[in-house]
Motif scaffolding. Structure first.
Motif, short mmCIF file in Angstrom:
data_model
loop_
_atom_site.label_atom_id
_atom_site.label_comp_id
_atom_site.label_asym_id
_atom_site.label_seq_id
_atom_site.Cartn_x
_atom_site.Cartn_y
_atom_site.Cartn_z
N ALA A 14 0.83 -1.20 0.00
CA ALA A 14 0.00 0.00 0.00
C ALA A 14 0.87 1.26 0.00
N GLU A 15 1.92 1.27 0.81
CA GLU A 15 2.81 2.42 0.88
C GLU A 15 3.51 2.67 -0.45
N MET A 16 3.98 1.61 -1.10
CA MET A 16 4.74 1.75 -2.35
C MET A 16 3.87 2.23 -3.52
N GLN A 17 2.56 2.03 -3.43
CA GLN A 17 1.67 2.45 -4.52
C GLN A 17 1.73 3.96 -4.78
N SER A 18 2.09 4.73 -3.77
CA SER A 18 2.15 6.18 -3.91
C SER A 18 3.52 6.69 -4.38
N LYS A 19 4.46 5.79 -4.53
CA LYS A 19 5.82 6.18 -4.91
C LYS A 19 5.96 6.28 -6.43
N PRO A 20 7.00 7.01 -6.89
CA PRO A 20 7.21 7.15 -8.34
C PRO A 20 7.45 5.80 -9.00
N ILE A 21 7.25 5.77 -10.31
CA ILE A 21 7.47 4.56 -11.11
C ILE A 21 8.63 4.81 -12.06
N TRP A 22 9.52 3.82 -12.15
CA TRP A 22 10.65 3.84 -13.09
C TRP A 22 10.51 2.63 -13.99
N THR A 38 14.62 1.28 -1.92
CA THR A 38 13.62 0.24 -1.73
C THR A 38 12.70 0.30 -2.93
N CYS A 39 12.38 -0.86 -3.50
CA CYS A 39 11.49 -0.86 -4.65
C CYS A 39 10.56 -2.07 -4.62
N LEU A 40 9.45 -1.92 -5.34
CA LEU A 40 8.47 -2.98 -5.51
C LEU A 40 8.29 -3.17 -7.01
N LEU A 41 8.69 -4.34 -7.52
CA LEU A 41 8.58 -4.59 -8.95
C LEU A 41 7.14 -4.87 -9.34
N ILE A 42 6.69 -4.13 -10.34
CA ILE A 42 5.35 -4.30 -10.89
C ILE A 42 5.41 -5.33 -12.01
N GLU A 43 6.48 -5.26 -12.81
CA GLU A 43 6.70 -6.23 -13.88
C GLU A 43 8.18 -6.30 -14.18
N LYS A 81 8.81 -0.45 -11.89
CA LYS A 81 8.86 -0.59 -10.43
C LYS A 81 8.51 0.71 -9.75
N HIS A 82 7.92 0.60 -8.55
CA HIS A 82 7.78 1.73 -7.64
C HIS A 82 9.10 1.78 -6.87
N TYR A 83 9.58 2.99 -6.55
CA TYR A 83 10.85 3.08 -5.84
C TYR A 83 10.88 4.28 -4.90
N VAL A 84 11.77 4.19 -3.92
CA VAL A 84 12.03 5.30 -3.01
C VAL A 84 13.49 5.20 -2.55
N PHE A 85 14.17 6.35 -2.54
CA PHE A 85 15.53 6.43 -2.00
C PHE A 85 15.47 7.03 -0.61
#
Length: 86
Positions: A14-22, A38-43, A81-85
């Motif tokens: 849920a938190e990562m959904q609001s982060k930028p996408i690369w 930290t990142c969450l891979l979408i595909e 991916k969603h990501y945050v530094f």
């Protein structure tokens, strides 16, 4: 220095959904992390090579790259991916 790959908790998703996408197409490139990512891979499908060995991850994985890591990304299928530094 290790890369952490695991499945995210529902709160992390849920938190990562609001982060930028690369995004990135199939490619291979060197990368240096001057801060933790930290990142969450979408595909996608990726193997990263570093001093600790090789690690592969893909869609649905939650990945943490430590500050100071030098590595080589090998993108085998296009990544989003969603990501945050930090």
């Amino acid at each position: 220095m290790n890369i952490t790959v695991r499945k995210p908790t529902e709160a992390e998703k849920a938190e990562m959904q609001s982060k930028p996408i690369w995004g990135c197409g199939v490619s291979e490139f060197d990368w240096y992390y001057d801060s933790e990512e930290t990142c969450l891979l979408i595909e996608g499908d990726v193997t990263v090579s570093y001093d600790g060995g090789n690690i592969s991850f893909g869609a649905g994985d939650y990945v943490v790259f430590p500050q100071g890591l030098s590595c080589v990304w090998k993108v085998r299928s296009p990544v989003k991916k969603h990501y945050v530094f930090k």
